[in-house]
Design an enzyme around this catalytic site. Structure first.
Site, PDB file in Angstrom:
ATOM      1  N   LYS A   1     -55.239  27.244  95.914  1.00  0.00           N
ATOM      2  CA  LYS A   1     -55.873  26.955  97.316  1.00  0.00           C
ATOM      3  C   LYS A   1     -57.163  27.685  97.211  1.00  0.00           C
ATOM      4  O   LYS A   1     -57.115  28.606  96.396  1.00  0.00           O
ATOM      5  CB  LYS A   1     -55.046  27.652  98.364  1.00  0.00           C
ATOM      6  CG  LYS A   1     -55.683  26.950  99.756  1.00  0.00           C
ATOM      7  CD  LYS A   1     -54.590  25.607  99.774  1.00  0.00           C
ATOM      8  CE  LYS A   1     -55.055  25.076 101.299  1.00  0.00           C
ATOM      9  NZ  LYS A   1     -53.810  24.120 101.712  1.00  0.00           N
TER      10      LYS A   1
HETATM   11  N1  GLU Z   1     -54.932  20.583 101.781  1.00  0.00           N
HETATM   12  C1  GLU Z   1     -53.725  19.702 101.677  1.00  0.00           C
HETATM   13  C2  GLU Z   1     -52.368  20.562 101.550  1.00  0.00           C
HETATM   14  O1  GLU Z   1     -52.294  21.696 102.169  1.00  0.00           O
HETATM   15  C3  GLU Z   1     -53.754  18.835 100.463  1.00  0.00           C
HETATM   16  C4  GLU Z   1     -53.846  19.365  98.956  1.00  0.00           C
HETATM   17  C5  GLU Z   1     -54.124  18.561  97.827  1.00  0.00           C
HETATM   18  O2  GLU Z   1     -54.234  17.260  97.895  1.00  0.00           O
HETATM   19  O3  GLU Z   1     -53.981  19.011  96.809  1.00  0.00           O
HETATM   20  O4  GLU Z   1     -51.543  19.956 101.134  1.00  0.00           O
END
Ligand code: GLU
Length: 433
Positions: free
Chosen positions: A123
């Site tokens: 993240k």
């Molecule tokens: N931000 C989204 C999540 O928390 C999507 C992450 C992604 O598609 O890599 O799952």
């Protein structure tokens, strides 16, 4: 104190891995601890999940439109790469911290493994309020951040995507910046891109669609008919807004919605497309004439079939959980319910469909996008939605079954499946050197 117990790093005098560290990392650690009794011989490896593999903090200096220089702090955390490249979104929000990004990265590790996607967890985020930036400033922040984290991301290393405060346009800038630095177009470096740049059909709706599928599957077991079901949704963006629209389209009644500008109720059901149009035009729900303002604490106590927290983490505290009158909580956001609140909800008979399952539709279609980019062969929207539904329903079934067998909440069941997968890969790979 033995050598191995010395805190491994220090930030402001406190090890950033300290379990007494602030939320939400402490919640993540607690959730991992709840899996310990179910790991068997893999328990030996559990500390892996409490130690993010790689943590990068970057300075993002930009020239503002008025000629001054501003600095923002950015992060990319690769929590675990045992099962594949890192995967997870990028958040732009003024309250982003390293601690928060670590937790979000940890939840991605668990989510990807629970669903069976061939990714680790990562993240990123920037401590910035994007609403205070001009479009030029936003682009400079994005491009500089991408350059700074460019040393650890890549289509086969770590693949960012949108999260709170970011969107397809920002993904396009990230993809372009990475490609420029590399000297060749790399569509697969980020997902959630515009369709014209190798984005996938259905990606934008995917998270909300997955939330809806999970509610429907939970409803089958709890004998809740979607027709006429009462729905309360916190968060009216890409997750909450789309989920609300799908609930309504399926015959449910969305009786309350909330975003950062307003909390609204209408017992006879809110016209969601009208509310979405209003929010798009007025940068938020405030002033929407189709529902009446309600106090946020009363909002959490509304009687409903499905309560969908789809905003930020830490929203359902033990105090709020005591007043929740929903039959099922479906977590559209990451980490909206604290572990102590989980216990309160369980003792009161409220079923919680956890984030790592309920909001996994987004990263699932991100996976489809990445696969399509690699093969340069693109699927129809119907194919995407059908595959998404199949994966979500199978994951729901598997997690439900473990929860029944072991008599644990769905969250613990999802963590059991995920932690087994991650730690088995960890053990098979072995330690290097
Ligand atoms: N931000 C989204 C999540 O928390 C999507 C992450 C992604 O598609 O890599 O799952």
């Amino acid at each position: 104190m033995s050598q191995s117990r010395i805190p491994p790093a220090s930030l402001g005098g406190l090890s950033y891995l300290d379990p007494a560290a602030p939320e939400p990392w402490a919640s993540f650690i607690e959730q991992i601890e709840r899996v310990r009794p179910h790991l068997g011989p893999l328990e030996r490896w559990i500390e892996t999940l409490k130690h993010p593999k790689r943590t990068l903090i970057v300075d993002i200096p930009i020239e503002r439109d008025d000629g001054t220089i501003a600095h923002f702090e950015g992060y990319r955390v690769q929590h675990n790469l045992s099962r594949g490249p890192g995967k997870g979104g990028i958040r732009y929000h003024p309250a982003v911290t390293l601690n928060e990004v670590m937790a979000l990265a940890g939840w991605m590790t668990v989510k990807n493994a629970a669903i069976g996607l061939p990714f680790g967890g990562a993240k990123g985020g920037i401590r910035v309020d994007p609403a205070t930036l001009s479009s030029g400033e936003l682009e400079r922040v994005t491009r500089r951040f991408t350059s700074e984290i460019g040393i650890i991301i890549g289509p086969d290393r770590d693949i960012p995507a949108p999260d709170v405060g970011t969107n397809a346009k920002i993904m396009a800038m990230m993809m372009d910046t990475f490609s420029m630095n590399r000297g060749g177009t790399a569509t697969g470096v980020v997902t959630g891109k515009p369709v014209a740049l190798g984005g996938s059909l259905g990606r934008q709706e995917a998270t909300g669609r997955g939330v809806y599928f999970c509610a429907r599957e939970a409803g089958k077991r709890q004998h809740i008919a979607m027709e006429g079901a009462r729905i309360v949704v916190q968060g009216f963006g890409n997750v909450g807004g789309i989920a609300a629209r799908l609930f309504r389209a399926a015959g449910a009644r969305v009786i309350a919605i909330a975003d950062h500008t307003a909390t609204l109720v209408n017992e006879s059901g809110i016209d969601i497309p009208a509310a979405q149009a209003w929010a798009a035009e007025h940068a938020g729900l405030a002033g929407f004439p189709g529902a009446a303002p309600i106090d946020i604490e009363d909002f959490w106590q509304l009687e409903c079939d499905y309560l969908v927290p789809a905003a930020l983490e830490g929203q359902i505290t033990p105090e709020r959980a005591t007043g929740v009158r929903a039959r099922v909580v479906v977590e559209g956001a990451n980490g909206p319910t604290t572990p102590a609140a989980d216990d309160v909800l369980r003792s009161r008979g409220v079923l919680v469909v956890p984030d790592v399952l309920a909001n996994a539709g987004g990263v699932t279609v991100s996976y489809f996008e990445w696969v399509q980019d690699f093969s340069s062969f693109f699927w129809t929207e119907d194919e995407i939605n059908a595959r998404l539904e199949r994966i979500m329903v199978n994951a729901f079934d598997a997690i439900w079954q473990v929860a029944q067998e072991k008599q644990v909440p769905l969250r613990t069941a999802a963590f059991i499946i995920a932690c087994h997968r991650v730690l088995e890969a960890r053990a098979e790979r072995g330690l290097y050197p």
